[in-house]
Design a protein around this motif. Structure first.
Motif, PDB file in Angstrom:
ATOM      1  N   VAL A  37       0.830  -1.206   0.000  1.00 28.79           N
ATOM      2  CA  VAL A  37       0.000   0.000   0.000  1.00 28.79           C
ATOM      3  C   VAL A  37       0.864   1.257   0.000  1.00 28.79           C
ATOM      4  N   MET A  38       1.883   1.296   0.850  1.00 25.47           N
ATOM      5  CA  MET A  38       2.731   2.484   0.948  1.00 25.47           C
ATOM      6  C   MET A  38       3.458   2.762  -0.367  1.00 25.47           C
ATOM      7  N   VAL A  39       4.034   1.725  -0.960  1.00 24.28           N
ATOM      8  CA  VAL A  39       4.796   1.905  -2.192  1.00 24.28           C
ATOM      9  C   VAL A  39       3.866   2.305  -3.343  1.00 24.28           C
ATOM     10  N   PHE A  40       2.732   1.640  -3.456  1.00 24.81           N
ATOM     11  CA  PHE A  40       1.826   1.968  -4.554  1.00 24.81           C
ATOM     12  C   PHE A  40       1.244   3.368  -4.389  1.00 24.81           C
ATOM     13  N   THR A  41       0.933   3.762  -3.157  1.00 27.98           N
ATOM     14  CA  THR A  41       0.351   5.082  -2.919  1.00 27.98           C
ATOM     15  C   THR A  41       1.283   6.185  -3.386  1.00 27.98           C
ATOM     16  N   PHE A  42       2.582   5.996  -3.230  1.00 28.97           N
ATOM     17  CA  PHE A  42       3.556   6.981  -3.695  1.00 28.97           C
ATOM     18  C   PHE A  42       3.405   7.250  -5.187  1.00 28.97           C
ATOM     19  N   THR A  43       3.309   6.188  -5.966  1.00 27.63           N
ATOM     20  CA  THR A  43       3.130   6.355  -7.409  1.00 27.63           C
ATOM     21  C   THR A  43       1.742   6.872  -7.750  1.00 27.63           C
ATOM     22  N   GLN A  44       0.728   6.330  -7.121  1.00 28.32           N
ATOM     23  CA  GLN A  44      -0.650   6.726  -7.416  1.00 28.32           C
ATOM     24  C   GLN A  44      -0.866   8.218  -7.202  1.00 28.32           C
ATOM     25  N   ALA A  60       4.570  -0.832 -11.115  1.00 30.10           N
ATOM     26  CA  ALA A  60       4.176  -0.728  -9.706  1.00 30.10           C
ATOM     27  C   ALA A  60       4.447  -2.033  -8.985  1.00 30.10           C
ATOM     28  N   ALA A  61       4.129  -3.159  -9.617  1.00 29.20           N
ATOM     29  CA  ALA A  61       4.376  -4.465  -9.003  1.00 29.20           C
ATOM     30  C   ALA A  61       5.872  -4.694  -8.799  1.00 29.20           C
ATOM     31  N   ALA A  62       6.686  -4.238  -9.744  1.00 29.80           N
ATOM     32  CA  ALA A  62       8.137  -4.433  -9.637  1.00 29.80           C
ATOM     33  C   ALA A  62       8.711  -3.661  -8.461  1.00 29.80           C
ATOM     34  N   TYR A  63       8.298  -2.420  -8.278  1.00 32.19           N
ATOM     35  CA  TYR A  63       8.812  -1.628  -7.155  1.00 32.19           C
ATOM     36  C   TYR A  63       8.321  -2.181  -5.819  1.00 32.19           C
ATOM     37  N   ILE A  64       7.077  -2.649  -5.786  1.00 26.48           N
ATOM     38  CA  ILE A  64       6.551  -3.246  -4.556  1.00 26.48           C
ATOM     39  C   ILE A  64       7.329  -4.509  -4.205  1.00 26.48           C
ATOM     40  N   GLU A  65       7.544  -5.365  -5.188  1.00 23.51           N
ATOM     41  CA  GLU A  65       8.240  -6.623  -4.931  1.00 23.51           C
ATOM     42  C   GLU A  65       9.693  -6.378  -4.511  1.00 23.51           C
ATOM     43  N   PHE A  66      10.332  -5.390  -5.103  1.00 26.86           N
ATOM     44  CA  PHE A  66      11.693  -5.041  -4.728  1.00 26.86           C
ATOM     45  C   PHE A  66      11.749  -4.659  -3.244  1.00 26.86           C
ATOM     46  N   MET A  67      10.810  -3.819  -2.815  1.00 24.76           N
ATOM     47  CA  MET A  67      10.794  -3.374  -1.427  1.00 24.76           C
ATOM     48  C   MET A  67      10.479  -4.524  -0.480  1.00 24.76           C
ATOM     49  N   ARG A  68       9.604  -5.429  -0.890  1.00 25.94           N
ATOM     50  CA  ARG A  68       9.280  -6.576  -0.033  1.00 25.94           C
ATOM     51  C   ARG A  68      10.488  -7.494   0.144  1.00 25.94           C
ATOM     52  N   HIS A  69      11.297  -7.631  -0.885  1.00 21.10           N
ATOM     53  CA  HIS A  69      12.512  -8.432  -0.753  1.00 21.10           C
ATOM     54  C   HIS A  69      13.417  -7.861   0.332  1.00 21.10           C
ATOM     55  N   LEU A 110      13.526   3.259  -4.011  1.00 24.91           N
ATOM     56  CA  LEU A 110      12.791   4.512  -3.890  1.00 24.91           C
ATOM     57  C   LEU A 110      13.286   5.536  -4.912  1.00 24.91           C
ATOM     58  N   ALA A 111      14.603   5.562  -5.155  1.00 21.72           N
ATOM     59  CA  ALA A 111      15.146   6.488  -6.153  1.00 21.72           C
ATOM     60  C   ALA A 111      14.659   6.120  -7.551  1.00 21.72           C
ATOM     61  N   MET A 112      14.673   4.825  -7.879  1.00 20.28           N
ATOM     62  CA  MET A 112      14.188   4.402  -9.197  1.00 20.28           C
ATOM     63  C   MET A 112      12.695   4.678  -9.329  1.00 20.28           C
ATOM     64  N   GLN A 113      11.943   4.464  -8.263  1.00 19.64           N
ATOM     65  CA  GLN A 113      10.507   4.736  -8.319  1.00 19.64           C
ATOM     66  C   GLN A 113      10.241   6.230  -8.462  1.00 19.64           C
ATOM     67  N   LEU A 114      11.040   7.060  -7.787  1.00 21.97           N
ATOM     68  CA  LEU A 114      10.882   8.508  -7.930  1.00 21.97           C
ATOM     69  C   LEU A 114      11.108   8.937  -9.374  1.00 21.97           C
ATOM     70  N   VAL A 115      12.147   8.414 -10.013  1.00 21.04           N
ATOM     71  CA  VAL A 115      12.414   8.756 -11.411  1.00 21.04           C
ATOM     72  C   VAL A 115      11.259   8.308 -12.295  1.00 21.04           C
ATOM     73  N   PHE A 116      10.750   7.096 -12.051  1.00 19.41           N
ATOM     74  CA  PHE A 116       9.585   6.623 -12.804  1.00 19.41           C
ATOM     75  C   PHE A 116       8.385   7.536 -12.580  1.00 19.41           C
ATOM     76  N   ASN A 117       8.147   7.921 -11.335  1.00 17.72           N
ATOM     77  CA  ASN A 117       7.004   8.786 -11.020  1.00 17.72           C
ATOM     78  C   ASN A 117       7.118  10.138 -11.711  1.00 17.72           C
TER      79      ASN A 117
END
Length: 301
Positions: free
Chosen positions: A111-118, A251-260, A186-193
């Protein structure tokens, strides 16, 4: 001279005058005030206004909850309340927790990771259309607006991540050296966002109905991103192609990365690194180029 001939002569005279003015402008190095600058010049303009971008993002964060009793606490309470609702629906009623170890941490991370992108994408789509008075009054690179919205959500993410780490510890997960890698996804997700926000900012500026559709689009995206369930578990009896498509979802890739890093206690697999990096680079290049191409058109009409 007849009226048609007179009109033609006036038109030719206006054409010659325009050509003379254009030649005069070229001679003295003049250009249109709203002309789109070259890409390098545009990037320099954005860098020169970096302080404005950060200050604008900060002021929006401060003012967003200024009239509520709990103030800035809503930055953390909103995703937590969403997670609580999802836990009740998917964890308890649909009983997803029986197939996933430490389901509360699994769910909250998603939820936290997806909310950032959403929130970044939805905010970016409105960044131009909601600031027309500012655009028409001042001359600045318009990409500063979606960038400011992205940094606004990044500031809110800091609070969310602090709470996420505490909740992960409370649910029984230990601190490992992998936590040192948390800034990487988080840095890669920020660039994607940022790239996606720039893309949607242009779409939202000219197709206003998109802002009404985005909540439904992002909700569908939420259900397809493995926030509430394990993609591997749900697709184990399905063709491999379906699992590949779902896992290639950014979104699934960033979530799964963080869960790892937080839950699985192991280094993310190579596909996760490749997918996250690909989407970050692809979104930034395409989104920035797409937004820059319409720089002269923002705020007109």
């Amino acid at each position: 001279m007849s009226q048609p001939e007179s009109a033609l002569a006036d038109a030719q005279g206006d054409g010659r005058a325009s050509e003379d003015l254009a030649a005069l402008a070229r001679r003295y190095g003049l250009r249109r005030a709203i002309a789109r600058p070259s890409m390098p010049a545009y990037l320099r303009q954005l860098w020169d206004r970096r302080h404005f971008i950060v200050t604008y993002a900060t002021s929006r964060n401060v003012s967003k909850y200024s009239e509520s009793a709990l103030g800035q606490l809503w930055q953390v309470l909103t995703p937590l309340l969403n997670a609580a609702v999802y836990w009740l629906m998917f964890g308890v009623i649909l009983d997803q927790r029986k197939n996933i170890d430490n389901y509360p941490a699994f769910l909250i991370t998603g939820v936290m990771v997806f909310t950032f992108t959403q929130r970044t994408v939805i905010g970016g789509a409105k960044s131009v259309s909601s600031n027309l008075s500012l655009i028409r009054a001042l001359h600045f690179p318009r990409a500063a607006l979606p960038l400011a919205y992205a940094f606004q959500e990044l500031q809110q993410l800091f609070y969310s991540m602090a709470v996420l780490l505490v909740l992960v510890l409370v649910t029984g997960e230990p601190v490992t050296w992998l936590w040192l890698l948390i800034p990487v996804p988080l840095a890669m997700q920020l660039v994607f966002n940022i790239g996606t926000s720039l893309f949607m900012a242009r779409v939202g500026a000219f197709v206003r109905d998109v802002n009404q559709l985005l909540p439904f689009i992002t909700r569908t995206w939420l259900y397809a991103s493995g926030v509430f369930y394990s993609i591997a578990e749900r697709t184990k009896d399905l063709p491999d192609f379906i699992r590949w498509v779902l896992e290639f979802n950014p979104a699934a890739a960033y979530i799964e990365f963080m869960r790892h890093l937080l839950i699985y206690e192991r280094m993310p697999e190579r596909w996760a690194w490749t997918t996250c990096l690909f989407w970050a680079v692809f979104a930034l290049i395409v989104g920035f180029w797409y937004f820059w191409r319409a720089e002269e058109r923002y705020g007109r009409g």
